[in-house]
Design an enzyme around this catalytic site. Structure first.
Site, PDB file in Angstrom:
ATOM      1  N   ASP A 164      -3.642   3.580  -2.212  1.00 14.38           N
ATOM      2  CA  ASP A 164      -4.421   2.707  -1.331  1.00 14.38           C
ATOM      3  C   ASP A 164      -4.715   3.391   0.004  1.00 14.38           C
ATOM      4  O   ASP A 164      -5.541   2.911   0.783  1.00 14.38           O
ATOM      5  CB  ASP A 164      -3.638   1.404  -1.071  1.00 14.38           C
ATOM      6  CG  ASP A 164      -4.405   0.176  -1.558  1.00 14.38           C
ATOM      7  OD1 ASP A 164      -5.569   0.335  -1.954  1.00 14.38           O
ATOM      8  OD2 ASP A 164      -3.828  -0.920  -1.531  1.00 14.38           O
TER       9      ASP A 164
ATOM     10  N   LYS B 295      -8.051  -5.143 -10.876  1.00 15.25           N
ATOM     11  CA  LYS B 295      -7.633  -3.738 -10.813  1.00 15.25           C
ATOM     12  C   LYS B 295      -7.017  -3.308 -12.146  1.00 15.25           C
ATOM     13  O   LYS B 295      -7.287  -2.212 -12.645  1.00 15.25           O
ATOM     14  CB  LYS B 295      -6.661  -3.535  -9.639  1.00 15.25           C
ATOM     15  CG  LYS B 295      -7.375  -3.634  -8.303  1.00 15.25           C
ATOM     16  CD  LYS B 295      -6.455  -3.745  -7.104  1.00 15.25           C
ATOM     17  CE  LYS B 295      -7.284  -4.026  -5.843  1.00 15.25           C
ATOM     18  NZ  LYS B 295      -6.469  -4.257  -4.646  1.00 15.25           N
TER      19      LYS B 295
ATOM     20  N   GLN C 127      -0.261  -5.056  -3.053  1.00 16.15           N
ATOM     21  CA  GLN C 127      -1.398  -5.912  -2.711  1.00 16.15           C
ATOM     22  C   GLN C 127      -1.132  -6.618  -1.379  1.00 16.15           C
ATOM     23  O   GLN C 127      -0.114  -7.284  -1.213  1.00 16.15           O
ATOM     24  CB  GLN C 127      -1.626  -6.942  -3.845  1.00 16.15           C
ATOM     25  CG  GLN C 127      -2.854  -7.802  -3.651  1.00 16.15           C
ATOM     26  CD  GLN C 127      -4.161  -7.010  -3.692  1.00 16.15           C
ATOM     27  OE1 GLN C 127      -4.339  -6.116  -4.514  1.00 16.15           O
ATOM     28  NE2 GLN C 127      -5.071  -7.321  -2.788  1.00 16.15           N
TER      29      GLN C 127
END
Ligand code: NAP
Length: 299
Positions: A121, A54, A98
């Site tokens: 996200d 990422k 994450q």
């Protein structure tokens, strides 16, 4: 092979290039480059790889990314304090925690802590909830489901009135994909581990999205001729002919299904590359929201 190949790698590259250009335009106008902060708790090797990928993708798009790492034994309060700090940092437009978090941490509470405007996200319960409500748009759509929809739209698939089957009902893939397909006016059947007669249900599908995590689960004779098949699965199977000893396959038996379907995504090179491209897209959107120009500017 009869089916048209939906080339996620090429589509994702084009989207990443578009994001890069829009970032350059912002910076030229004197607006700040989008900033993404990642939060990694613990040393899960797969998570470390994903976070590295990422950051690399951000770098290529000239998005500023900063990594925040906490030890596996970090307390709930320490993780939440870090998220609060990032929420308050005007240079950070998007925050990505994450997942999965180490055992003992309450993921939902952490996700709830992320500012709605920085939830790139799309896992904040309010963003997910808005997906299920008519007329209420989420600020961000989770990257993999957004990638699935982008591939369908880019391929010109008519979703309105189509019969769609989604295999899997997870929070990160199956359920949001199903909600997005409903929003796109498809008639959606969601299949999961307790569903009976899955092949018969799939045979009715004009559009099939497979996200079960079982290698080559969907067979050729389950698929309606001409159907569009999006394979989200990423599974390792042993392959002695490869140096690594394994290869990646999807949730769909590609060779069989490609003889019957009208269009199909490969694995790798289908949905996977879209996930990172959509994260960059969401981070750019977060920066636009922060410009204070409101939603109209953030599309
Ligand atoms: P998950 O959380 O394990 O969910 C799997 C879903 O499949 C569950 O809803 C489960 O049903 C259902 N299922 C399991 N066995 C089944 C069976 N025999 N018949 C019908 N349904 C069954 O997985 P996930 O996180 O959604 O991921 C799914 C796949 O997508 C995995 O291969 C993963 O690696 C891949 N993935 C790819 C990307 C990408 O960027 N390309 C991103 C995320 C995930 P229950 O709810 O009843 O348990």
């Amino acid at each position: 092979m009869r089916a048209k190949l939906i080339d996620g790698k090429a589509i994702a590259e084009a989207l990443r290039e578009e994001v890069k250009q829009k970032v350059a335009e912002r910076v030229k106008k004197g607006l700040p480059a989008p900033g993404l902060a990642t939060v990694l708790v613990g040393e899960n090797p797969a998570s470390q790889v994903y976070v590295r990928m990422k950051h690399k993708a951000c770098q290529e798009a000239n998005i500023i990314s900063t990594g925040n790492v906490l030890p596996a034994n970090a307390s709930q309060a320490e993780v939440e304090d870090l998220v609060h700090k990032l929420n308050a940092d005007a240079n950070i437009h998007g925050i990505l925690v994450q997942l999965p978090l180490p055992a003992g941490l309450d993921e939902e509470r952490v996700l709830n802590t992320i500012s709605l405007q920085k939830d790139v996200d799309g896992f904040h319960p309010i963003n997910i909830g808005r997906l299920a409500q008519k007329g209420r748009e989420p600020l961000f759509i989770p990257a993999t489901p957004a990638g699935v929809m982008y591939l369908l739209e880019d391929s010109g698939v008519e979703l309105s009135g189509a019969n769609a089957v989604v295999l899997g009902r997870s929070n990160i893939v199956g359920m949001p994909v199903a909600l997005l397909l409903v929003k796109a006016n498809a008639t959606v059947t969601i299949c999961h581990s307790r569903t009976k007669e899955i092949p018969a249900l799939i045979r009715e599908a004009d559009v099939l999205v497979a996200a079960v995590g079982i290698p080559e689960f969907v067979r050729g004779d389950w698929v309606k001729p001409g159907a569009v098949v999006i394979d989200v699965g990423v599974n390792r199977i042993e392959d002695e002919t490869r140096k690594s000893g394994y290869r990646l396959v999807g949730d769909v038996a590609f060779d069989e299904v490609a003889e019957v379907a009208g269009a199909i995504t490969p694995v790798p090179g289908g949905v996977g590359p879209m996930t990172i491209a959509m994260l960059l897209h969401n981070t750019l959107r977060a920066a636009r929201l922060a410009d204070g120009n409101g939603m109209a500017n953030a599309a």
